[in-house]
Enzyme design. Structure first.
Site, mmCIF file in Angstrom:
data_model
loop_
_atom_site.group_PDB
_atom_site.id
_atom_site.type_symbol
_atom_site.label_atom_id
_atom_site.label_comp_id
_atom_site.label_asym_id
_atom_site.label_seq_id
_atom_site.Cartn_x
_atom_site.Cartn_y
_atom_site.Cartn_z
ATOM 1 N N ARG A 279 -7.908 -1.841 31.564
ATOM 2 C CA ARG A 279 -6.627 -1.843 30.850
ATOM 3 C C ARG A 279 -5.654 -0.774 31.357
ATOM 4 O O ARG A 279 -4.734 -0.388 30.648
ATOM 5 C CB ARG A 279 -6.851 -1.692 29.341
ATOM 6 C CG ARG A 279 -7.623 -2.857 28.753
ATOM 7 C CD ARG A 279 -7.781 -2.746 27.254
ATOM 8 N NE ARG A 279 -8.522 -3.888 26.731
ATOM 9 C CZ ARG A 279 -8.930 -4.002 25.471
ATOM 10 N NH1 ARG A 279 -8.653 -3.045 24.604
ATOM 11 N NH2 ARG A 279 -9.588 -5.072 25.084
ATOM 12 N N LYS A 385 17.478 1.714 44.376
ATOM 13 C CA LYS A 385 16.483 0.999 43.580
ATOM 14 C C LYS A 385 16.047 1.825 42.372
ATOM 15 O O LYS A 385 15.872 1.284 41.267
ATOM 16 C CB LYS A 385 15.272 0.619 44.429
ATOM 17 C CG LYS A 385 14.267 -0.199 43.611
ATOM 18 C CD LYS A 385 13.351 -1.050 44.436
ATOM 19 C CE LYS A 385 12.554 -1.991 43.544
ATOM 20 N NZ LYS A 385 11.614 -2.834 44.311
ATOM 21 N N GLU A 395 13.646 -5.914 34.109
ATOM 22 C CA GLU A 395 14.504 -7.002 34.579
ATOM 23 C C GLU A 395 15.082 -7.833 33.441
ATOM 24 O O GLU A 395 15.119 -9.065 33.498
ATOM 25 C CB GLU A 395 13.723 -7.904 35.543
ATOM 26 C CG GLU A 395 14.610 -8.671 36.507
ATOM 27 C CD GLU A 395 13.816 -9.364 37.596
ATOM 28 O OE1 GLU A 395 13.957 -10.580 37.723
ATOM 29 O OE2 GLU A 395 13.082 -8.688 38.334
ATOM 30 N N ARG A 399 18.528 -5.229 36.580
ATOM 31 C CA ARG A 399 17.553 -5.238 37.669
ATOM 32 C C ARG A 399 17.545 -6.543 38.448
ATOM 33 O O ARG A 399 17.118 -6.592 39.605
ATOM 34 C CB ARG A 399 16.149 -4.935 37.123
ATOM 35 C CG ARG A 399 15.103 -4.823 38.221
ATOM 36 C CD ARG A 399 13.807 -4.197 37.749
ATOM 37 N NE ARG A 399 12.824 -4.158 38.829
ATOM 38 C CZ ARG A 399 11.714 -3.441 38.813
ATOM 39 N NH1 ARG A 399 11.426 -2.694 37.762
ATOM 40 N NH2 ARG A 399 10.878 -3.458 39.827
ATOM 41 N N ASN A 403 17.404 -9.089 43.196
ATOM 42 C CA ASN A 403 16.919 -10.376 43.716
ATOM 43 C C ASN A 403 17.919 -11.060 44.638
ATOM 44 O O ASN A 403 17.754 -12.248 44.951
ATOM 45 C CB ASN A 403 16.577 -11.310 42.552
ATOM 46 C CG ASN A 403 15.384 -10.831 41.751
ATOM 47 O OD1 ASN A 403 14.414 -10.321 42.311
ATOM 48 N ND2 ASN A 403 15.464 -10.956 40.433
ATOM 49 N N HIS A 406 16.711 -13.552 47.138
ATOM 50 C CA HIS A 406 15.326 -13.874 46.842
ATOM 51 C C HIS A 406 15.129 -15.268 46.247
ATOM 52 O O HIS A 406 14.037 -15.832 46.353
ATOM 53 C CB HIS A 406 14.734 -12.830 45.888
ATOM 54 C CG HIS A 406 14.492 -11.502 46.546
ATOM 55 N ND1 HIS A 406 15.486 -10.781 47.163
ATOM 56 C CD2 HIS A 406 13.359 -10.763 46.671
ATOM 57 C CE1 HIS A 406 14.989 -9.662 47.641
ATOM 58 N NE2 HIS A 406 13.704 -9.631 47.363
ATOM 59 N N HIS A 410 12.256 -16.610 48.390
ATOM 60 C CA HIS A 410 10.914 -16.841 47.857
ATOM 61 C C HIS A 410 10.514 -18.305 47.978
ATOM 62 O O HIS A 410 9.342 -18.625 48.245
ATOM 63 C CB HIS A 410 10.854 -16.406 46.393
ATOM 64 C CG HIS A 410 10.676 -14.932 46.212
ATOM 65 N ND1 HIS A 410 10.620 -14.338 44.974
ATOM 66 C CD2 HIS A 410 10.544 -13.931 47.119
ATOM 67 C CE1 HIS A 410 10.457 -13.028 45.127
ATOM 68 N NE2 HIS A 410 10.415 -12.766 46.416
ATOM 69 N N HIS A 423 8.440 -11.997 54.779
ATOM 70 C CA HIS A 423 9.272 -11.870 53.580
ATOM 71 C C HIS A 423 10.719 -11.516 53.939
ATOM 72 O O HIS A 423 11.666 -12.169 53.475
ATOM 73 C CB HIS A 423 8.692 -10.798 52.657
ATOM 74 C CG HIS A 423 9.545 -10.499 51.470
ATOM 75 N ND1 HIS A 423 9.711 -11.380 50.425
ATOM 76 C CD2 HIS A 423 10.317 -9.410 51.171
ATOM 77 C CE1 HIS A 423 10.525 -10.853 49.524
ATOM 78 N NE2 HIS A 423 10.904 -9.665 49.945
#
Length: 516
Positions: A279, A385, A395, A399, A403, A406, A410, A423
């Site tokens: 955890r 960042k 996000e 935030r 992207n 992206h 992606h 990437h």
């Protein structure tokens, strides 16, 4: 030649209590004749071959000041070896100064011509691009050797800067420096543990594993090492499950710590394991690629891929520290380095026009690994960042501007099974496509698209799709985390340094842009 390398090198060695090494002297000792005689008897190609072997030998040493001949830069293998060994300093001077110091010296075979001044100017012109590969350049004109030696020492001190990710009691530092990997063990007290698990991949660990393990051992910590595959195809739950098995077998408990040593894949996996093992246990990011240093190691996004989408399984879990050693970039394959520039360019596009302009002026110096430029590039990227993450960790709003590029990028990675495009290459295509969409929607002028495309191309990255049906990209985007109710969410530029988030329902426009 004629800039005082030998005398300055000797003085520096005395000041630093280092060994002084003169490659020309070693060549003469091994050959039993002078440099001039080597040129006369056997020619320059023979000399360069001997020089390369000497450089390879001496660059394995430590605690040295190495003075080389001025032509050592002509062989890329020399620069690779020297940069792996330490900082490379170029001493230079005006042609007239070099002429005054060198003309008439029989030990300068390259100046054995009817017009030495012309030869000096031609040599400087021919070698200019090579000399720019140096980490630091210093003009010696009008300076004594003592002045130059002191300046070199001052400028070659390990550069360190700190960027803070401000998240209250979970705040952490991003430390950026040169040659600081061997000091990583000094920060292990952040774990409050006796065991440290180093997660890496075989490629990275072969180069840097011993340094990191030794540093932690010297700090009094037991270290265990665990390897994962090298590549996005290994960023899976199967890999994570295997690591759980290994950590449990090694009896790591909640007081143990994880070091993620490697690129983005290692960082994402290591962070996800840290977030979920018992955890949650502490971890430190030690990114060794440009992409990881400026992006994936910062911000606490951890996770793995699913066959239907990139990073679909994960958690927000912040590290205790990000430790960035710029010198790890010296061993990075060129394609991997260039893909990191995609994320760097992204930061200029979304938040800082001045930084974007700096990249336009210095992108070639970045590619040549000039460390003063890289220091600024990495630090500013991390600052941007860190600021965004500090204001929107999970996000929920701001935030999402990170992207940019992206949504399409992606999807490209997903439909090609993470094997065709790296990437950064996919994100580059996505950024240009997003800028074109913004222009078609009247959100920005054509200059934004042109400047972005030109900079990406100068970075050696892709700007166009090839051999992929746009329909497949659309389907990949629909599965992405950033899509909602069959509306594709894009980050679109309104100007260099400013973007907005917009949902788009008109798939025909997206298909048209992707088909260009």
């Amino acid at each position: 030649m004629g800039t005082g390398k030998t005398e300055v090198g000797r003085l520096m060695a005395q000041m630093l209590d280092f060994q002084f090494v003169d490659t020309d002297q070693i060549i003469e000792e091994r050959q039993g004749i002078t440099i001039r005689e080597i040129f006369d008897r056997y020619g320059e190609p023979y000399f360069r071959n001997i020089e390369r072997m000497v450089v390879e030998d001496v660059s394995r040493g430590k605690g040295q000041v190495i003075a080389t001949g001025g032509g050592v830069v002509l062989d890329r293998r020399n620069m690779v070896n020297l940069k792996r060994a330490g900082l490379v300093v170029c001493l230079w001077a005006s042609p007239s100064t070099i002429y005054e110091r060198s003309a008439g010296n029989s030990d300068r075979p390259l100046l054995n011509t009817a017009d030495p001044m012309k030869r000096i100017k031609n040599l400087l012109k021919e070698r200019d691009a090579y000399y720019k590969q140096a980490d630091i350049s210093i003009d010696t004109t009008g300076k004594s050797p003592e002045m130059v030696a002191s300046e070199v020492i001052r400028r070659t001190e390990v550069f360190e800067s700190r960027v803070i990710v401000a998240l209250g009691d979970r705040s952490y530092d991003i430390i950026i420096g040169r040659g600081i990997l061997s000091n990583i063990g000094t920060v292990a007290e952040r774990f409050d543990a006796s065991k440290v698990a180093i997660i890496s991949n075989p490629t990275v660990f072969t180069i840097y594993g011993d340094v990191v393990v030794r540093s932690f051992n010297e700090a009094g910590y037991e270290t265990l090492t665990f390897m994962v595959g090298d590549g996005e195809e290994y960023k899976t739950l199967d890999t994570v499950s295997h690591l759980y098995d290994e950590l449990l077998s090694a009896k790591l408990d909640r007081k143990s710590g994880i070091i993620a040593l490697g690129g983005g894949v290692v960082g994402d996996i290591g962070g996800f394991v840290a977030a979920t093992y018992m955890r949650g246990i502490s971890y430190i990011q030690v990114p060794t690629t440009l992409l990881a240093q400026v992006d994936s190691s910062v911000g606490g996004k951890t996770g793995v891929n699913h066959p239907l989408g990139k990073n679909m399984i994960g958690a927000f879990y912040q590290p205790k520290l990000v430790w960035i050693d710029i010198k790890t970039l010296n061993t990075l394959p060129e394609r991997e380095f260039r893909e990191g520039l995609a994320e760097v360019i992204k930061y200029g596009m979304i938040a800082d026009e001045n930084f974007f302009s700096y990249l336009e002026e210095n992108i070639e110096k970045s590619i040549l690994l000039q460390e003063d430029v890289l220091s600024r590039v990495i630090e500013r990227s991390c600052e941007i960042k860190a600021d965004v993450v500090s204001r929107d960790e999970r996000e929920s709003g701001l935030r999402s501007i990170l992207n940019f590029g992206h949504t399409i990028g992606h999807a490209i990675e997903t439909v090609t099974d993470y094997r065709t495009y790296r990437h950064g290459e996919a994100i580059s295509i996505g950024m240009v496509a997003a800028a074109r969409i913004a222009h078609r929607l009247g959100l920005c002028n054509s200059d934004v698209v042109i400047r972005l495309k030109n900079l990406i191309e100068r970075a050696g990255l892709l700007t166009e799709l090839s051999d992929i049906n746009p329909e497949r990209i659309i389907k990949g985007m629909e599965i992405d985390k950033k899509s909602t109710h069959r509306r594709l969410r894009f980050v679109l530029p309104t100007a260099i340094g400013n973007v907005i988030v917009k949902e788009i329902e008109d798939y025909s426009l997206i298909k048209e842009i992707l088909a260009q």
